[in-house]
Design a protein around this motif. Sequence first.
Motif, PDB file in Angstrom:
ATOM      1  N   VAL A 196      38.876 -20.150 -11.833  1.00 20.98           N
ATOM      2  CA  VAL A 196      40.089 -19.532 -12.381  1.00 20.98           C
ATOM      3  C   VAL A 196      41.141 -19.399 -11.280  1.00 20.98           C
ATOM      4  CG1 VAL A 196      41.081 -17.398 -13.316  1.00 20.98           C
ATOM      5  CG2 VAL A 196      38.958 -18.303 -14.261  1.00 20.98           C
ATOM      6  N   ASN A 197      40.738 -18.835 -10.155  1.00 19.68           N
ATOM      7  CA  ASN A 197      41.702 -18.646  -9.067  1.00 19.68           C
ATOM      8  C   ASN A 197      42.025 -19.953  -8.369  1.00 19.68           C
ATOM      9  OD1 ASN A 197      42.086 -15.691  -9.031  1.00 19.68           O
ATOM     10  ND2 ASN A 197      39.878 -15.732  -8.787  1.00 19.68           N
ATOM     11  N   GLY A 198      40.993 -20.751  -8.195  1.00 22.65           N
ATOM     12  CA  GLY A 198      41.209 -22.047  -7.541  1.00 22.65           C
ATOM     13  C   GLY A 198      42.212 -22.871  -8.311  1.00 22.65           C
ATOM     14  N   PHE A 199      42.060 -22.903  -9.615  1.00 20.97           N
ATOM     15  CA  PHE A 199      42.982 -23.711 -10.411  1.00 20.97           C
ATOM     16  C   PHE A 199      44.355 -23.057 -10.507  1.00 20.97           C
ATOM     17  CE2 PHE A 199      45.137 -25.000 -14.267  1.00 20.97           C
ATOM     18  CZ  PHE A 199      45.156 -26.367 -14.090  1.00 20.97           C
ATOM     19  N   PHE A 200      44.380 -21.745 -10.732  1.00 23.40           N
ATOM     20  CA  PHE A 200      45.652 -21.052 -10.927  1.00 23.40           C
ATOM     21  C   PHE A 200      46.586 -21.263  -9.731  1.00 23.40           C
ATOM     22  CE2 PHE A 200      48.155 -17.023 -10.587  1.00 23.40           C
ATOM     23  CZ  PHE A 200      48.934 -17.204 -11.711  1.00 23.40           C
ATOM     24  N   TRP A 205      53.836 -24.878 -14.754  1.00 27.48           N
ATOM     25  CA  TRP A 205      55.273 -24.893 -14.443  1.00 27.48           C
ATOM     26  C   TRP A 205      55.817 -23.471 -14.380  1.00 27.48           C
ATOM     27  CZ3 TRP A 205      59.252 -28.217 -17.722  1.00 27.48           C
ATOM     28  CH2 TRP A 205      60.443 -28.292 -17.028  1.00 27.48           C
ATOM     29  N   VAL A 206      55.489 -22.673 -15.380  1.00 26.44           N
ATOM     30  CA  VAL A 206      56.047 -21.317 -15.400  1.00 26.44           C
ATOM     31  C   VAL A 206      55.418 -20.472 -14.300  1.00 26.44           C
ATOM     32  CG1 VAL A 206      54.553 -20.298 -17.164  1.00 26.44           C
ATOM     33  CG2 VAL A 206      56.844 -19.476 -16.912  1.00 26.44           C
ATOM     34  N   SER A 207      54.141 -20.686 -14.007  1.00 30.92           N
ATOM     35  CA  SER A 207      53.516 -19.919 -12.922  1.00 30.92           C
ATOM     36  C   SER A 207      54.209 -20.216 -11.602  1.00 30.92           C
ATOM     37  CB  SER A 207      52.031 -20.266 -12.784  1.00 30.92           C
ATOM     38  OG  SER A 207      51.381 -20.116 -13.998  1.00 30.92           O
TER      39      SER A 207
END
Lengths: 458, 397
Positions: free
Chosen positions: B45-49, B220-222
């Motif tokens: 989750v964090n790795g991808f985010f 994109w929004v992140s």
Amino acid sequence: MHQEAAIREPLILGEKTYGEITDDVMASVVGKANKSWWIAIGIASVMALWGIGCILYLLGTGVGTWGLNKTVGWAWDITNFVWWVGIGHAGTLISAVLLLFRQKWRMAINRSAEAMTIFAVMMAAVWPGIHMGRIWLAYFVFPLPNQFGSLWVNFNSPLLWDVFAISTYFSVSLVFWYIGLIPDFATIRDKVTHAVPKKVYGLLSFGWTGNAKAWNRFEEISLVLAGLATPLVFSVHSIVSMDFATSVIPGWHTTIFPPYFVSGAVFSGFAMVQTLLIIMRKVMNLENYITIKHIEYMNIVIIVTGSIVGVAYLTELFISWYSGVEYEAYAFINRATGPYWWSYWAMMTCNVISPQVFWFKKLRTNITFTFFMSIIVNIGMWFERFVIIVTSLHRDYLPSSWTMFHPTFVDIGCFIGTIGIFFVLFLLFARFFPVLPLNELKTILKSSGEQYKKNTDH
Amino acid sequence: MDFIFTKKARLIFAAFMLIGIVAMVMGYANDHSAHHNRFWANIFVNGFFFFAISLGALFFLALQYATEASYMVALKRVIEGISQYIFIGSAILIVFFLAGTLHWHHIYHWMDPEVYDINSEHYDKIIAGKAAYLNQPFFWIRTLVYLGVWTFFARLFRKRSLLEDEIGGTKIHFKNMTYAAIFLVFFAFTSSTASWDWIMSIDTHWFSTLFGWYVFSGMWVSFLIVFVLLSIWLKNKGYLPNVNKSHIHDAGKWMFAISFLWTYLWFSQFMLIWYSNIPEEVTYYITRIEHYKWLFFGMFFVNFLFPMVILMARDAKRQIGYLIVVGVIIFIGHWLDVYMMIMPGSLGHHWHIGFMEIGMFIGFLGLFLYTVFNAFTKAPLTVKNHPFLDESNHLSI
């Protein structure tokens, strides 16, 4: 103060003055129509009359005069509907989205693109209307206060959402277009000498005075309308796509439909803008305003949206296999290799493969070639809707009911008719309306005009 | 003016990372899920985010080049800095996938060879049908190609940007447009396929054609949130003298607009599947609605309503207070979006948000910010010689 980078290309060519811009745009309004205009509107009128004849025959006799059958219950009618709605997308995209992005090149094309949008949406609305058969009951599509017993519209149906989406889109586009026209009508009113045109343009311009307060409000309302219209660009074709995607028909039910339809719509809309403007700039001597750079920008939009559509086609194709759902996979195998293979490959060639030639700068700045390509894209996008609608339906879950669709002369006549009506309207627009937003163009003359850019490039 | 990565900031980020490490160690020790799936799912989750934020930066940078946009030139170095996390981000993803290949975790059900074995009791006909695509060698080839090409472009754009500072002229600029177009074409395909490979394949049976674009809008929004927040912070520290309210306003508009794009795509996917109610598709949302209801819908409404209501007005996008509040809230909202993509397929209804989740998020945040700030020290925060620089400096809207 706005500062434009030196490397940006000019948007108005030649040594134009403010007065010349007015004269160039008004030339068609005050002058006499030339021969080619009369020939064009003559041909378009004949097509329109034939179409109206077919529509009257259809209404008098019944929808059975189309080639529809029990398996293929939707064919050319809805294909034409979606095709026209799609074409109606470029106008608002140009006027609203490009306005928000401060793309000044939109000023050369927005007026005609918006006119095209409005006429295209009108042509689109013809189809569900005549598809009802009993068009005199068309008001049943509106959720009217209930005077029909317990008969209400079905709020769960995307077809009803379409009614709302398209009528909203049409209203906002019309208002947007008209507000832009007001100052230009006023300019014409002040310039024409005959009493009758003066009176008519005076009425059309709503008493525009051109004082600072009026311009201030004009700019504010443009921004507000752009803000309202931008979500509409997305919503209209998304909801059109939901007519299909909410169903459980293989080939129709796929989640990528909303954004992919929007992209396809912009793609076809820009192709139609190219078709119209390439002729118009020539016939009406507007080459200094609708320049090669404008055509190139539009071609870039075409290649981007065409490629997005291409990615969507491939995604659908891949997922139909990946899903492991037999029916889903068959729908796509049937499209590509079944009896309608030619329509699938026409779609692929016209929409995905051929626009890729615009990667070459030489080709995307070639006017004749661009015109040719715009026709190709228009054809391709018609086939896209035909493929989605007819090839998904003609072989349903029950092999004994598999069949083909054969258009009758009424199918063909009604379609040709809408093209005729569309062109009649557009030609009238080109003759009597200011085809470029002349007052807006003046605002960029000193920042983007060729001779002014030259003078600052030391 | 050169960026100074103060000692205080370094200490804070180091402390963040320490919290992350403690959360990882304690989490791993206390993780009683099968194959330590909870621990590994958190890594992913964090790795991808955070990886996706840097990839979003790269995309946005290429978009600026390809569209001849000038308004963000004054902030270009901020975008570049964020994109430089992509190297560490890629390495972390590789570790996570490698752990899957080595069967340390069982998040990718299809990585289990038994599901393809017709004689095994774990044989899965649907997954076996996907074997031509979902197999380890092909998965690894694809993953390495994506990461290889993306990091190549991250390095290329950065190098050319620094070169432009030195030699100027327009040649680099025009060539950048070509490179950007090439990158965007590659990205158009691979952003979708990567999200199928890495995320959609967690729910191995499930499929959705829109999935790739939905993941893309989220990244994109992140990125834009991070971009807005960092730009404001740098501006307040006095680092970006040429950046005025209009630049911040434009960046805020992007955050506002792409929040809508994300909402539109989330809703399109959800509504069409919910409406059609076809068993093999709707199961994805049934899991989420039955076991994650509040989180799932709450995340959606927060990510939609906060930007819409608060940032609608022009003045709000010009006031840093509003931007910061909305930015921080939807930053967490989009982290939860990634969480909602990954957790239900990995843990089913045995999900938690506890010290492990929060601690690891903080740890990754520290690593991300440390890397980005470090990248800021490597080059002046204002570009020189960009052909649109003057136009950008004069931005006034």
